[in-house]
Design a protein around this motif. Structure first.
Motif, mmCIF file in Angstrom:
data_model
loop_
_atom_site.group_PDB
_atom_site.id
_atom_site.type_symbol
_atom_site.label_atom_id
_atom_site.label_comp_id
_atom_site.label_asym_id
_atom_site.label_seq_id
_atom_site.Cartn_x
_atom_site.Cartn_y
_atom_site.Cartn_z
ATOM 1 N N LYS A 87 -6.923 8.792 9.249
ATOM 2 C CA LYS A 87 -7.333 8.290 10.759
ATOM 3 C C LYS A 87 -6.319 7.540 11.208
ATOM 4 N N HIS A 88 -5.695 6.593 10.449
ATOM 5 C CA HIS A 88 -4.936 5.485 10.861
ATOM 6 C C HIS A 88 -3.550 5.964 11.258
ATOM 7 N N ASP A 89 -3.151 7.222 10.631
ATOM 8 C CA ASP A 89 -2.104 7.859 11.028
ATOM 9 C C ASP A 89 -1.754 8.375 12.310
ATOM 10 N N GLU A 90 -3.233 8.703 12.793
ATOM 11 C CA GLU A 90 -3.315 9.377 14.166
ATOM 12 C C GLU A 90 -2.746 8.331 15.136
ATOM 13 N N HIS A 91 -1.830 8.631 16.195
ATOM 14 C CA HIS A 91 -1.274 7.658 17.274
ATOM 15 C C HIS A 91 -0.725 8.327 18.437
ATOM 16 N N GLY A 92 -0.682 7.625 19.497
ATOM 17 C CA GLY A 92 -0.203 8.074 20.777
ATOM 18 C C GLY A 92 -1.291 7.874 21.967
ATOM 19 N N GLN A 93 -0.887 8.441 22.996
ATOM 20 C CA GLN A 93 -1.623 7.943 24.340
ATOM 21 C C GLN A 93 -2.334 9.450 24.713
ATOM 22 N N ILE A 94 -3.586 9.237 25.141
ATOM 23 C CA ILE A 94 -4.442 10.287 25.835
ATOM 24 C C ILE A 94 -4.952 9.831 27.171
ATOM 25 N N ARG A 95 -4.866 10.571 28.056
ATOM 26 C CA ARG A 95 -5.128 10.220 29.282
ATOM 27 C C ARG A 95 -6.415 11.298 29.568
ATOM 28 N N ILE A 96 -7.520 10.807 29.996
ATOM 29 C CA ILE A 96 -8.651 11.595 30.281
ATOM 30 C C ILE A 96 -9.473 11.249 31.623
ATOM 31 N N SER A 97 -9.974 12.505 32.238
ATOM 32 C CA SER A 97 -10.649 11.965 33.434
ATOM 33 C C SER A 97 -12.084 12.511 33.156
ATOM 34 N N ILE A 98 -13.199 11.239 33.513
ATOM 35 C CA ILE A 98 -14.335 11.729 33.362
ATOM 36 C C ILE A 98 -15.276 11.580 34.765
ATOM 37 N N PRO A 99 -16.268 12.144 34.917
ATOM 38 C CA PRO A 99 -17.212 11.909 36.005
ATOM 39 C C PRO A 99 -17.852 10.225 35.957
ATOM 40 N N MET A 100 -18.024 9.637 37.106
ATOM 41 C CA MET A 100 -18.227 8.092 37.008
ATOM 42 C C MET A 100 -19.352 7.893 36.338
ATOM 43 N N GLN A 101 -20.542 8.514 36.652
ATOM 44 C CA GLN A 101 -21.911 7.973 36.172
ATOM 45 C C GLN A 101 -22.136 8.669 34.886
ATOM 46 N N PHE A 102 -21.769 9.904 34.661
ATOM 47 C CA PHE A 102 -21.718 10.488 33.254
ATOM 48 C C PHE A 102 -20.999 9.676 32.291
ATOM 49 N N GLY A 103 -19.981 9.307 32.595
ATOM 50 C CA GLY A 103 -18.863 8.743 31.786
ATOM 51 C C GLY A 103 -19.630 7.142 31.294
ATOM 52 N N LEU A 104 -19.979 6.585 32.257
ATOM 53 C CA LEU A 104 -20.425 5.268 31.922
ATOM 54 C C LEU A 104 -21.620 5.462 31.080
ATOM 55 N N SER A 105 -22.455 6.062 31.776
ATOM 56 C CA SER A 105 -23.873 6.022 31.028
ATOM 57 C C SER A 105 -23.927 6.902 29.684
ATOM 58 N N TYR A 106 -23.108 7.776 29.677
ATOM 59 C CA TYR A 106 -23.082 8.771 28.511
ATOM 60 C C TYR A 106 -21.961 8.796 27.394
ATOM 61 N N LEU A 107 -20.954 8.738 27.987
ATOM 62 C CA LEU A 107 -19.710 8.875 27.090
ATOM 63 C C LEU A 107 -19.064 7.580 26.631
ATOM 64 N N SER A 108 -19.519 6.433 27.517
ATOM 65 C CA SER A 108 -18.693 5.260 27.105
ATOM 66 C C SER A 108 -18.798 4.829 25.352
ATOM 67 N N PRO A 109 -20.143 5.042 24.899
ATOM 68 C CA PRO A 109 -20.502 4.506 23.614
ATOM 69 C C PRO A 109 -19.480 5.467 22.488
ATOM 70 N N VAL A 110 -19.583 6.571 22.785
ATOM 71 C CA VAL A 110 -18.942 7.785 22.004
ATOM 72 C C VAL A 110 -17.255 7.441 22.070
ATOM 73 N N LEU A 111 -16.772 7.228 23.382
ATOM 74 C CA LEU A 111 -15.336 6.819 23.561
ATOM 75 C C LEU A 111 -14.941 5.641 22.779
ATOM 76 N N LEU A 112 -15.838 4.626 22.840
ATOM 77 C CA LEU A 112 -15.665 3.184 22.005
ATOM 78 C C LEU A 112 -15.765 3.443 20.504
ATOM 79 N N LYS A 113 -16.639 4.502 19.881
ATOM 80 C CA LYS A 113 -16.690 4.601 18.756
ATOM 81 C C LYS A 113 -15.477 5.301 18.084
ATOM 82 N N PHE A 114 -14.839 6.304 19.040
ATOM 83 C CA PHE A 114 -13.819 6.842 18.813
ATOM 84 C C PHE A 114 -12.397 6.012 18.764
ATOM 85 N N SER A 115 -12.565 4.989 19.417
ATOM 86 C CA SER A 115 -11.683 3.802 19.508
ATOM 87 C C SER A 115 -11.613 3.012 18.103
#
Length: 304
Positions: A87-115
């Motif tokens: 996992k630590h060998d994965e690197h680079g930039q990802i730019r992603i667009s997410i609907p506002m409320q869905f992203g904040l209420s639903y996907l935020s914890p998933v994205l933070l865990k991915f990070s």
């Protein structure tokens, strides 16, 4: 690997629009970069950059080289990443667009865990309800919740999104019976979007679809306001299940019409079909799919 590194160097020059900046980025002398660029041009037998003391411009051959070698370098990086399988060998930039409320209420914890799990991947997350142009605006991914129409974009379904009907216990005490889709006509409805008259679709016996024409009592483009309005006894709201979990847990809202079947919306990740998908983006897609399906199963279990 010497020629590949020359291609990387050239790509860096193009992206930095400067030999000096490219040299600074690489940590070597400007003269060394200029010399390697000249050698590359000699090997190819063509000028890649027209440069004078005052002007800098990529040639047509240089633009072609840049575009053609991008996929080659991504493929090589993917090979090393696949073989290392760390996992630590994965690197680079990802730019992603997410609907506002869905992203904040639903996907935020998933994205933070991915990070947390992939610390060398840099996420740029744009929370917006605007339909971005992935190609023109250089996004790697866009997340959308809908029943998709035909598109030049490639779609990967991450999970189903279940819509349920919500009302407050106080509203239901004094409201007319609510047992069938037709009963909705006798209720105050809180509708997402501006339409005062609309149709909600359902799946009847033998999986035959039918629709009910309805009128709204209140309209809004904000899901949080819909939940607050329903909790305040203003009527019945139809929303994705993930929005209402806190309201259900607190007892402010209950689900109604639980036996009514509806065609689920899909949570889709979209990306350009003309663009090579780097391994880091594929890793993010797999991560989102796994965690969103798990969340969906928990929600369905919670509301059953």
């Amino acid at each position: 690997m010497g020629q590949l590194e020359d291609f990387r160097m050239f790509a860096l020059i193009v992206e930095q629009e400067s030999i000096s900046k490219a040299a600074d980025h690489m940590g070597i002398a400007k003269s060394a970069v200029s010399r390697r660029l000249s050698l590359l041009e000699d090997q190819l037998g063509t000028a890649l950059i027209q440069r004078t003391t005052r002007q800098w411009q990529i040639t047509e051959a240089g633009r072609l080289l840049y575009e053609r070698t991008q996929q080659v370098m991504v493929d090589v990086d993917d090979i090393f990443a696949d073989l290392s399988a760390q996992k630590h060998d994965e690197h680079g930039q990802i730019r992603i667009s997410i609907p506002m409320q869905f992203g904040l209420s639903y996907l935020s914890p998933v994205l933070l865990k991915f990070s947390d799990e992939y610390p060398n991947i840099n996420l740029t997350v744009d929370f917006t309800d605007r339909l971005v142009d992935l190609i023109e605006e250089n996004y790697d991914l866009a997340i959308r919740i809908s029943q998709l129409k035909d598109s030049s974009l490639i779609s990967r379904k991450l999970a189903d999104v279940t819509h349920l009907f919500y009302a407050s216990p106080d509203y239901l005490k004094s409201a007319p019976p609510l047992n069938t889709a037709e009963d909705l006509k006798n209720h105050k409805l809180i509708q997402y979007g501006p339409l005062k008259r609309f149709k909600w679709n359902f799946i009847g016996p033998k999986n035959k679809e039918f629709s009910v024409s309805l009128s709204s009592h209140m309209n809004t483009n904000n899901s949080e306001f819909m939940l607050a309005a329903a909790a305040a006894g203003k009527g019945v709201a139809r929303l994705p299940s993930f929005f209402a979990s806190d309201y259900i847990s607190s007892g402010k809202l209950v689900t109604v019409l639980n036996d009514l079947k509806q065609e689920p919306f899909g949570m889709h990740a979209l990306y350009p079909g003309s663009k090579h998908l780097p391994r880091r983006v594929r890793v993010l897609l797999d991560f989102l799919s796994e965690h969103c399906q798990l969340k969906h199963r928990k929600e369905v279990g919670d509301t059953a």
